[in-house]
Design a protein around this motif. Structure first.
Motif, PDB file in Angstrom:
ATOM      1  N   GLU A  80      42.120  48.878  37.934  1.00  0.00           N
ATOM      2  CA  GLU A  80      41.400  47.948  38.805  1.00  0.00           C
ATOM      3  C   GLU A  80      41.255  48.504  40.220  1.00  0.00           C
ATOM      4  OE1 GLU A  80      39.907  45.127  38.111  1.00  0.00           O
ATOM      5  OE2 GLU A  80      40.460  44.969  35.996  1.00  0.00           O
ATOM      6  N   TYR A 128      36.195  48.963  30.900  1.00  0.00           N
ATOM      7  CA  TYR A 128      36.791  49.979  31.777  1.00  0.00           C
ATOM      8  C   TYR A 128      36.089  51.320  31.609  1.00  0.00           C
ATOM      9  CZ  TYR A 128      40.593  46.914  33.205  1.00  0.00           C
ATOM     10  OH  TYR A 128      41.322  45.888  33.756  1.00  0.00           O
ATOM     11  N   SER A 188      30.379  54.906  35.270  1.00  0.00           N
ATOM     12  CA  SER A 188      29.524  54.622  36.421  1.00  0.00           C
ATOM     13  C   SER A 188      30.048  55.305  37.683  1.00  0.00           C
ATOM     14  CB  SER A 188      29.453  53.105  36.636  1.00  0.00           C
ATOM     15  OG  SER A 188      28.702  52.791  37.785  1.00  0.00           O
ATOM     16  N   ASP A 234      32.974  51.738  30.867  1.00  0.00           N
ATOM     17  CA  ASP A 234      31.711  51.612  31.593  1.00  0.00           C
ATOM     18  C   ASP A 234      31.916  51.835  33.091  1.00  0.00           C
ATOM     19  OD1 ASP A 234      30.065  51.097  29.423  1.00  0.00           O
ATOM     20  OD2 ASP A 234      30.250  48.912  29.580  1.00  0.00           O
ATOM     21  N   ARG A 235      32.955  51.223  33.633  1.00  0.00           N
ATOM     22  CA  ARG A 235      33.220  51.368  35.065  1.00  0.00           C
ATOM     23  C   ARG A 235      33.495  52.821  35.436  1.00  0.00           C
ATOM     24  NH1 ARG A 235      37.394  46.701  37.084  1.00  0.00           N
ATOM     25  NH2 ARG A 235      37.035  45.220  35.395  1.00  0.00           N
ATOM     26  N   SER A 258      38.704  51.295  40.157  1.00  0.00           N
ATOM     27  CA  SER A 258      37.351  50.750  40.022  1.00  0.00           C
ATOM     28  C   SER A 258      36.805  50.273  41.362  1.00  0.00           C
ATOM     29  CB  SER A 258      37.352  49.588  39.023  1.00  0.00           C
ATOM     30  OG  SER A 258      37.708  50.016  37.729  1.00  0.00           O
TER      31      SER A 258
END
Length: 310
Positions: A201, A228, A234, A230-231, A204
């Protein structure tokens, strides 16, 4: 007014003496938490009482300020130590085997220290062969208190605040206290169990601060792995390459989730290293092999070496 001010100063002085006495008692309880290789500083930091105001900073003894700055690893601890700031700040040193793992890596060959076979003979051979070719160099390690954000009234806001504290207080203080590199590539974040979830977290929210993210037996549900992944994908697209490490064990109750995270990262073509070691989800496993493998991965990444083949 003078009497009130005098009383305040006396009270403040008494409080400072009390804190110093408490720290002395704690030091007597653990006279050398850093072992032979790490100088440990117990630091009070500005922050929110509910999120954290304390960390230990482990600095390699003999760190030469005239040479190139050392990398920095920030480590977040698990759920069991969230009830007390002192316990949390010392969790990696006193409970998870940080100092002993560091010493074993610094003085190879690494040997098994437990009767359990969390460290297999084959694994030991690989580790010692790699250490013979490229000796462990080490780095500065910051161990801040990690709160149980799941108990907060607003967990998302708590994570926002904690990520801000890590990025704007913990990391800058580590750089002021030690000869630590300022570039993102030489800063990394990792966490165990609950700390792995919080590390994901924090990363991210503040990928601008860390060049790598690692998790050890991260306490997430398998259903959260795609999100997670995906994050992280990205972040790599927007911020550039980042190291990613996923470590779990055969009897870890979160093994399926950790393996799902690795699989989802693979689907998104996110370069990462994943390892499943023998053993359960407990502190003896960390002390024997889990912490050592985590440190070894970060040391190799900081140096641009390929991951272990274990």
């Amino acid at each position: 007014m003078l009497t009130t001010r005098r009383a305040f100063l006396i009270s403040a002085s008494a409080a400072a003496c009390s804190l110093a006495a408490t720290r002395r008692a704690e030091a007597e309880k653990t006279p050398d938490p850093g072992g032979p290789d790490l100088d440990v500083r117990d630091l009070d930091l500005p922050g929110d009482r509910a999120l954290g105001r304390r960390m230990t900073l482990a600095i390699p003894r003999g760190l030469d300020a005239t040479r190139s700055p050392a990398p920095l690893l920030v480590l977040l601890h698990g759920l069991g130590e969230t009830g007390d700031e002192r316990m949390g700040a010392y969790a990696w040193l006193e409970r998870y085997g940080l100092a002993t793992a560091y010493a074993r890596l610094a003085r190879p060959p690494v040997a098994r220290t437990s009767k359990r076979l969390d460290f297999t003979d084959a694994h030991l051979r690989v580790v010692n062969d790699e250490l013979a070719r490229a000796p462990f160099r080490g780095f500065v390690i910051a161990c801040p208190y990690t709160p149980n954000v799941n108990k907060a009234k607003n967990p998302r806001a708590a994570l926002d605040g904690y990520a801000r504290w890590i990025a704007e207080v913990v990391v800058p203080r580590a750089r002021r206290e030690a000869h630590v590199a300022a570039d993102v590539a030489r800063a990394a974040l990792d966490g165990c169990s609950l700390g792995g979830f919080v590390a994901l977290e924090v990363f991210s929210r503040r990928p601008d601060v860390f060049g790598a993210i690692g998790v050890v037996q991260t306490a997430i549900g398998a259903h959260r792995a795609p999100g997670y992944a995906d994050r992280i994908a990205s972040i790599l697209t927007s911020h550039g390459a980042r190291g990613v490490h996923v470590e779990t064990s055969a009897a870890d109750p979160f093994r399926a989730a950790n393996e799902a995270l690795s699989a989802e990262l693979g689907k998104r073509k996110v370069p990462h290293d994943a390892i499943v070691l023998p053993g359960p989800h407990d502190q003896p496993w960390l002390r024997e092999v889990g912490t050592l493998e985590m440190l070894r991965w970060h040391d190799r990444r900081f140096r641009g070496l390929s991951p272990s083949k274990t």
